[in-house]
Design a protein around this motif. Structure first.
Motif, short mmCIF file in Angstrom:
data_model
loop_
_atom_site.label_atom_id
_atom_site.label_comp_id
_atom_site.label_asym_id
_atom_site.label_seq_id
_atom_site.Cartn_x
_atom_site.Cartn_y
_atom_site.Cartn_z
N THR A 66 0.87 -1.18 0.00
CA THR A 66 0.00 0.00 0.00
C THR A 66 0.90 1.22 0.00
OG1 THR A 66 -1.77 -1.11 1.20
CG2 THR A 66 -1.75 1.30 1.28
N LEU A 67 0.62 2.14 -0.93
CA LEU A 67 1.37 3.40 -0.99
C LEU A 67 0.41 4.54 -0.70
CD1 LEU A 67 3.71 3.39 -4.12
CD2 LEU A 67 4.35 3.22 -1.70
N VAL A 68 0.65 5.23 0.42
CA VAL A 68 -0.19 6.37 0.79
C VAL A 68 0.59 7.62 0.44
CG1 VAL A 68 -1.36 7.54 2.68
CG2 VAL A 68 -1.26 5.03 2.63
N THR A 69 0.03 8.44 -0.42
CA THR A 69 0.80 9.57 -0.97
C THR A 69 0.18 10.93 -0.70
OG1 THR A 69 -0.35 9.13 -3.05
CG2 THR A 69 1.91 8.28 -2.83
N SER A 70 -1.09 11.00 -0.31
CA SER A 70 -1.68 12.32 -0.11
C SER A 70 -1.25 12.87 1.24
CB SER A 70 -3.20 12.24 -0.20
OG SER A 70 -3.73 11.61 0.94
N PRO A 71 -0.88 14.15 1.28
CA PRO A 71 -0.44 14.72 2.56
C PRO A 71 -1.44 14.51 3.70
CG PRO A 71 0.20 16.18 0.79
CD PRO A 71 -0.65 15.08 0.16
N PRO A 72 -2.75 14.66 3.49
CA PRO A 72 -3.67 14.44 4.62
C PRO A 72 -3.61 13.01 5.17
CG PRO A 72 -4.79 15.61 2.86
CD PRO A 72 -3.48 15.15 2.30
#
Lengths: 368, 368
Positions: B23-29
């Motif tokens: 899983t790649l989480v990329t959004s700043p929030p």
């Protein structure tokens, strides 16, 4: 022909040359650049749709209708309310195809939106529209340069107000408030980014957050700020000393100032962008602080606060007149403090013009 | 276990259930939600990488290293400098695969970045990570609610300062400056969005831009603003009258206020989101102004100023305790003026708590 019509016809030429059926421009900066309509629709759908036939249609959220009509855009406007399906509205304009090639902004369009677009455009080949759009925006025209000079002047006033507020003994957050309200009162519509004021050890954090720390004797204080004026950004950093500097603080300051000046001196048409980074970096490395200069020397500036050209050490792109970018070397020594000195510069026909003008010699403020 | 570790283990469970390798989480929030690291890296690469093996790695731009180390994140941090290739660094952590399924934020990840990721993950099936992440963020926990209450209180102070500034005869832009500096001095790290102050005819533009217009007798003045506090947003709108209202101005105001109250009264666990929109809209339609209420009644609020749930008229999603959203009906009559009244509300176990508390009865300010 308005400036917007001129820009649209350049895209139409590119579409014809590259066999593109439809171009969808979806990023707020590029929509603004091509239509004069300055809108950040959050998760709502906004797109400028250009068809091979020549038709231009601007899709906007319903609640932006009045603002859009007041913008420079003179072609069809289609509104999409929160309960309508934007893809249905899009299909009603572009028809059922088939489509050979669809130009999109690959660096802006999300995977989710692209999957939706595929329901309208089927298996159309996707072409990156950025290359053209970035190339167009890379060279600012006379009107843009006039606006950016004004944006830089507003930032100069912000720095001045911030430094006066330091002298008055305020906290980082209070200084930020003074800077931002000063820029607003001089015509800024907003800030290019959240204003940074960092004192003492915190000045060694390139993008730390201002807080309730009171500025005190012995602090290097770094102020990094920018104004948005008529849709264009400025970006300036100055660092000042509160109380007498140590020998090391003074050495760091003079090193960074020399690097800033070396970067500016290297700027002229025909040299590669990386030469500016190199000029600043060599100056800092020669004085033994190379390991503390942890970022590229600068970034392009315009409608966005970070745009092309990226002024890093591997960018071979040649500088051309009309480019505007920052030159902002910095040295950040943990537990000692950081210094960054940043100007906005314009590449001219025969050299460089520095748009920001707040003085750069080391300023030593009295202790409150 | 920290709150961040708890959140990460929920994602790991989901990965196991759904056969997701990475899983790649990329959004700043979402990076902030999962790590406590609040960073907006612009075009630079930032990602939280979770592997089926359990490993968590945070990729960040080099210049953010110190800030990241101070955040709540306790696992591996990998820095990427401006001259390094983020995909090479990513490959060195995840290996050569093969990968069956890659979870990404399809609503955040760009097509360009996704094409780069395909050089690392090959033909891995892409799975939307949003559903889970949005579901997690939808229900605020006690710590988040405490922060959001404080953010709402700061916005209340901003409204109060803005209304006082109107009474003092300032321009729209000057009033904006007063509001923003007041919120900063009460602890806001920034604003949720560019503060809106619009007077007279401009108040009928839902998202117009404040300018040099001086507020004058006969104006409805709309103030829409929000504070960011410890990474969470508030959002409030109040509309006041300068000088005596006409009968129509008073009628519009009372209509919108009734709609705001009807929306709040309808809010409780178990009802669908669309019921809140309907309650407000029916109130406005019954009084003959339905066509001038041109947007949904509200939006979810949290780390982002617009997040789920979307409070529009077709959203059947059921309200559950811990949801926070705005209720902001508005009536905008061209050439007459607009009124919007917006509160932030929290769905509680048995009803609703209104987080914003600035008074809502029609305030009539004296002419300067």
């Amino acid at each position: 022909m308005t400036i917007f019509e001129t820009r649209l016809s350049r895209i139409r030429e590119w579409m014809a040359e590259n066999g593109v059926d439809v171009t969808l421009v979806t990023s707020p900066p590029n929509v603004f650049y091509l239509t004069g309509f300055d809108c950040h629709p959050h998760e709502r759908f906004m797109a400028l749709c250009l068809q091979a036939s020549g038709e231009a249609t601007l899709f906007i959220p319903s609640l932006e209708k009045n603002e859009a009509e007041k913008s420079g855009f003179r072609s069809a406007i289609v509104t999409v309310s929160d309960t309508e399906d934007p893809m249905e509205k899009l299909r009603s304009v572009v028809g059922d195809g088939p489509f050979g090639a669809l130009a999109i902004e690959k660096q802006h369009l999300t995977v989710a939106r692209y999957e939706q677009l595929q329901t309208v455009f089927g298996e159309a080949k996707s072409v990156a529209a950025e290359e053209l759009l970035l190339k167009m925006r890379l060279q600012k025209d006379a009107a843009e340069i006039a606006i950016m000079k004004k944006a830089a002047q507003i930032a100069d006033r912000g720095v001045e107000a911030g430094i006066n507020a330091i002298a008055a003994g305020k906290t980082e957050a209070e200084i930020v408030a003074v800077i931002e309200s000063t820029m607003k009162s001089h015509g800024a519509s907003g800030t290019s980014f959240s204003t940074i004021v960092l004192g003492g050890e915190k000045s060694a954090l390139p993008h730390g957050s201002p807080g309730s720390r009171v500025i005190q004797a012995g602090d290097l204080v770094l102020l990094d700020l920018g104004a948005v004026y008529e849709g264009y950004c400025s970006d300036i950093t100055r660092t000042v000393m509160v109380g007498e500097p140590t020998d090391q603080q003074r050495e760091i300051y003079e090193t960074v100032l020399a690097a800033n000046l070396a970067g500016i001196a290297a700027t002229r048409p025909g040299v590669p962008a990386m030469a500016i980074d190199a000029a600043a970096r060599e100056t800092i490395t020669a004085r033994g602080y190379g390991e503390y200069f942890t970022h590229r020397v600068g970034h392009g500036l315009g409608i966005e606060v970070h745009e092309t050209p990226s002024m890093h050490g591997k960018n071979e792109q040649e500088l051309v007149p009309g480019m505007v970018f920052t030159i902002e070397p910095g040295v950040y020594v943990p537990n000692v403090g950081g210094v960054r000195i940043e100007d906005d510069v314009l590449v001219t026909e025969d050299g460089v013009e520095v748009l920001t003008s707040y003085p750069k010699e080391l300023q030593i403020l009295a202790v409150k």
